[in-house]
Design an enzyme around this catalytic site. Structure first.
Site, PDB file in Angstrom:
ATOM      1  N   ASN A   1     -70.668  -4.988  25.047  1.00  0.00           N
ATOM      2  CA  ASN A   1     -70.050  -3.848  24.383  1.00  0.00           C
ATOM      3  C   ASN A   1     -68.575  -4.141  24.199  1.00  0.00           C
ATOM      4  O   ASN A   1     -67.985  -4.874  24.985  1.00  0.00           O
ATOM      5  CB  ASN A   1     -70.237  -2.585  25.237  1.00  0.00           C
ATOM      6  CG  ASN A   1     -69.729  -1.337  24.551  1.00  0.00           C
ATOM      7  OD1 ASN A   1     -69.932  -1.126  23.362  1.00  0.00           O
ATOM      8  ND2 ASN A   1     -69.064  -0.486  25.312  1.00  0.00           N
TER       9      ASN A   1
ATOM     10  N   HIS B   1     -64.965  -2.026  23.852  1.00  0.00           N
ATOM     11  CA  HIS B   1     -64.409  -0.700  24.078  1.00  0.00           C
ATOM     12  C   HIS B   1     -62.922  -0.718  23.746  1.00  0.00           C
ATOM     13  O   HIS B   1     -62.216  -1.647  24.144  1.00  0.00           O
ATOM     14  CB  HIS B   1     -64.617  -0.285  25.537  1.00  0.00           C
ATOM     15  CG  HIS B   1     -64.131   1.086  25.827  1.00  0.00           C
ATOM     16  ND1 HIS B   1     -64.787   2.207  25.387  1.00  0.00           N
ATOM     17  CD2 HIS B   1     -63.023   1.512  26.478  1.00  0.00           C
ATOM     18  CE1 HIS B   1     -64.104   3.287  25.786  1.00  0.00           C
ATOM     19  NE2 HIS B   1     -63.032   2.883  26.442  1.00  0.00           N
TER      20      HIS B   1
ATOM     21  N   ASP C   1     -69.033   2.338  30.112  1.00  0.00           N
ATOM     22  CA  ASP C   1     -67.804   1.540  30.131  1.00  0.00           C
ATOM     23  C   ASP C   1     -67.429   1.016  31.513  1.00  0.00           C
ATOM     24  O   ASP C   1     -66.245   0.857  31.831  1.00  0.00           O
ATOM     25  CB  ASP C   1     -66.641   2.329  29.528  1.00  0.00           C
ATOM     26  CG  ASP C   1     -66.896   2.678  28.070  1.00  0.00           C
ATOM     27  OD1 ASP C   1     -67.537   1.879  27.367  1.00  0.00           O
ATOM     28  OD2 ASP C   1     -66.453   3.753  27.632  1.00  0.00           O
TER      29      ASP C   1
ATOM     30  N   GLU D   1     -59.861  -6.300  18.595  1.00  0.00           N
ATOM     31  CA  GLU D   1     -61.305  -6.199  18.776  1.00  0.00           C
ATOM     32  C   GLU D   1     -62.017  -7.216  17.887  1.00  0.00           C
ATOM     33  O   GLU D   1     -62.951  -7.893  18.331  1.00  0.00           O
ATOM     34  CB  GLU D   1     -61.800  -4.792  18.429  1.00  0.00           C
ATOM     35  CG  GLU D   1     -61.406  -3.730  19.422  1.00  0.00           C
ATOM     36  CD  GLU D   1     -61.957  -2.376  19.023  1.00  0.00           C
ATOM     37  OE1 GLU D   1     -63.144  -2.125  19.281  1.00  0.00           O
ATOM     38  OE2 GLU D   1     -61.185  -1.577  18.450  1.00  0.00           O
TER      39      GLU D   1
END
Length: 100
Positions: A3, A5, A41, A70
């Protein structure tokens, strides 16, 4: 599963991270690539990138700066995982082997 974040975890998990960073008055914000875990998270961190929080920043300006990072670190993390250089070790420790 990986993931990405938009904060430097463990700071600001969940939603509205840029708003939270601005409200907290932090000088550095950023993004985190991590392995997914049952807790939102909270998975083992693979990579992070930091950006400065500038005077006059809005959520949108800060978000745009974070998004650039990102787009840089997520593909690097996925590539490292696919090449076997990034993996979970004992006790969910992230192992990152440097390229030569």
């Amino acid at each position: 599963m990986m993931n990405i974040h938009p904060s430097l975890l463990p700071a600001f998990p969940g939603l509205h991270t840029h708003r939270a960073a601005l409200a907290a008055g932090v000088r550095i914000h950023g993004c985190t690539v991590h392995f997914a875990a049952p807790v939102v998270d909270a998975g083992p961190i693979i990579a992070q990138a930091a950006v400065p929080v500038l005077p006059g920043d809005t959520e949108e300006l800060l978000a745009a700066r974070v998004l650039k990072e990102e787009h840089r670190i997520y593909p690097e993390a996925v590539r490292g995982f696919l090449e076997g250089r990034i993996r979970l070790g004992p006790d969910d420790a992230v192992i990152v082997e440097k390229t030569r």
